[in-house]
Write a protein that holds these residues in place. Structure first.
Motif, PDB file in Angstrom:
ATOM      1  N   ASP A  80       1.256   1.216  -6.262  1.00  0.00           N
ATOM      2  CA  ASP A  80       0.103   1.302  -5.497  1.00  0.00           C
ATOM      3  C   ASP A  80      -0.210   3.126  -6.871  1.00  0.00           C
ATOM      4  N   PRO A  81      -0.781   3.404  -7.401  1.00  0.00           N
ATOM      5  CA  PRO A  81      -1.404   4.950  -7.717  1.00  0.00           C
ATOM      6  C   PRO A  81      -1.322   5.702  -6.773  1.00  0.00           C
ATOM      7  N   THR A  82      -1.837   5.728  -5.315  1.00  0.00           N
ATOM      8  CA  THR A  82      -1.171   6.898  -4.935  1.00  0.00           C
ATOM      9  C   THR A  82      -0.674   7.316  -3.777  1.00  0.00           C
ATOM     10  N   ALA A  83      -0.002   6.298  -4.404  1.00  0.00           N
ATOM     11  CA  ALA A  83       1.771   6.969  -4.039  1.00  0.00           C
ATOM     12  C   ALA A  83       1.921   7.807  -3.211  1.00  0.00           C
ATOM     13  N   PRO A  84       2.592   8.380  -4.796  1.00  0.00           N
ATOM     14  CA  PRO A  84       2.396   9.976  -5.275  1.00  0.00           C
ATOM     15  C   PRO A  84       1.523  11.011  -3.892  1.00  0.00           C
ATOM     16  N   LEU A  85       1.011  10.991  -3.319  1.00  0.00           N
ATOM     17  CA  LEU A  85       0.321  11.799  -2.183  1.00  0.00           C
ATOM     18  C   LEU A  85       0.937  11.990  -1.125  1.00  0.00           C
ATOM     19  N   GLY A  86       1.495  10.853  -0.733  1.00  0.00           N
ATOM     20  CA  GLY A  86       1.968  10.279   0.632  1.00  0.00           C
ATOM     21  C   GLY A  86       4.072  11.263   0.066  1.00  0.00           C
ATOM     22  N   LEU A  87       4.349  11.926  -1.167  1.00  0.00           N
ATOM     23  CA  LEU A  87       5.517  12.623  -1.088  1.00  0.00           C
ATOM     24  C   LEU A  87       5.062  14.333  -0.861  1.00  0.00           C
ATOM     25  N   PRO A  88       6.261  14.467  -0.226  1.00  0.00           N
ATOM     26  CA  PRO A  88       6.098  16.356  -0.278  1.00  0.00           C
ATOM     27  C   PRO A  88       6.000  16.788  -1.518  1.00  0.00           C
ATOM     28  N   PRO A  89       5.423  17.825  -1.371  1.00  0.00           N
ATOM     29  CA  PRO A  89       5.085  18.399  -3.096  1.00  0.00           C
ATOM     30  C   PRO A  89       7.031  18.954  -3.862  1.00  0.00           C
ATOM     31  N   GLY A  90       6.837  18.484  -5.342  1.00  0.00           N
ATOM     32  CA  GLY A  90       8.209  18.365  -5.985  1.00  0.00           C
ATOM     33  C   GLY A  90       8.893  16.899  -5.949  1.00  0.00           C
ATOM     34  N   ALA A  91       8.771  16.432  -4.908  1.00  0.00           N
ATOM     35  CA  ALA A  91       9.163  14.705  -5.270  1.00  0.00           C
ATOM     36  C   ALA A  91       9.377  14.454  -6.140  1.00  0.00           C
ATOM     37  N   THR A  92       8.046  14.144  -6.544  1.00  0.00           N
ATOM     38  CA  THR A  92       7.596  12.931  -8.040  1.00  0.00           C
ATOM     39  C   THR A  92       8.195  13.677  -9.316  1.00  0.00           C
ATOM     40  N   PHE A 137       0.813  -1.802  -0.159  1.00  0.00           N
ATOM     41  CA  PHE A 137       0.200  -0.425   0.034  1.00  0.00           C
ATOM     42  C   PHE A 137       0.965   1.175  -0.370  1.00  0.00           C
ATOM     43  N   TRP A 138       0.431   2.482  -0.244  1.00  0.00           N
ATOM     44  CA  TRP A 138       1.374   3.740  -1.018  1.00  0.00           C
ATOM     45  C   TRP A 138       1.455   3.620   0.264  1.00  0.00           C
ATOM     46  N   VAL A 139       1.963   3.494   1.891  1.00  0.00           N
ATOM     47  CA  VAL A 139       1.870   4.281   3.123  1.00  0.00           C
ATOM     48  C   VAL A 139       3.412   3.838   2.896  1.00  0.00           C
ATOM     49  N   ALA A 140       4.022   2.356   2.717  1.00  0.00           N
ATOM     50  CA  ALA A 140       5.298   1.638   2.993  1.00  0.00           C
ATOM     51  C   ALA A 140       6.205   2.308   2.350  1.00  0.00           C
ATOM     52  N   PRO A 141       6.427   2.726   0.975  1.00  0.00           N
ATOM     53  CA  PRO A 141       7.715   2.992   0.828  1.00  0.00           C
ATOM     54  C   PRO A 141       7.759   4.981   1.691  1.00  0.00           C
ATOM     55  N   VAL A 142       6.169   5.748   2.225  1.00  0.00           N
ATOM     56  CA  VAL A 142       6.681   6.652   2.355  1.00  0.00           C
ATOM     57  C   VAL A 142       7.146   6.712   3.608  1.00  0.00           C
ATOM     58  N   LEU A 143       6.687   5.448   5.043  1.00  0.00           N
ATOM     59  CA  LEU A 143       7.235   5.526   5.638  1.00  0.00           C
ATOM     60  C   LEU A 143       8.544   4.569   5.860  1.00  0.00           C
ATOM     61  N   LEU A 144       9.184   3.942   4.703  1.00  0.00           N
ATOM     62  CA  LEU A 144      10.195   3.776   4.234  1.00  0.00           C
ATOM     63  C   LEU A 144      11.360   5.230   4.659  1.00  0.00           C
ATOM     64  N   LEU A 145      10.871   6.058   3.549  1.00  0.00           N
ATOM     65  CA  LEU A 145      11.303   6.702   3.166  1.00  0.00           C
ATOM     66  C   LEU A 145      11.266   8.144   5.120  1.00  0.00           C
TER      67      LEU A 145
END
Length: 57
Positions: free
Chosen positions: A45-57, A18-26
């Protein structure tokens, strides 16, 4: 001509999770990285970029 992508200093591998896994690892590793470090976030997960800071994608 190919553009050069730097080797990552850290890879948050969350493919198949789920999207939160890579965000938590980071989040766990980010304070220990040097300024300007290259980070690759791998997610399926296509929603993963939503958990990243702006400009990080």
């Amino acid at each position: 001509m190919r553009s050069h992508t730097p080797a990552p200093d850290f890879v948050a591998a969350g493919a198949g999770l789920f999207w939160v896994a890579p965000v938590l690892l980071l989040r766990q590793e980010i304070d220990g990285l040097r300024a300007g470090a290259a980070v690759h976030v791998l997610a399926t997960d296509p929603t993963a970029p939503l958990g990243l800071p702006p400009g990080a994608t």
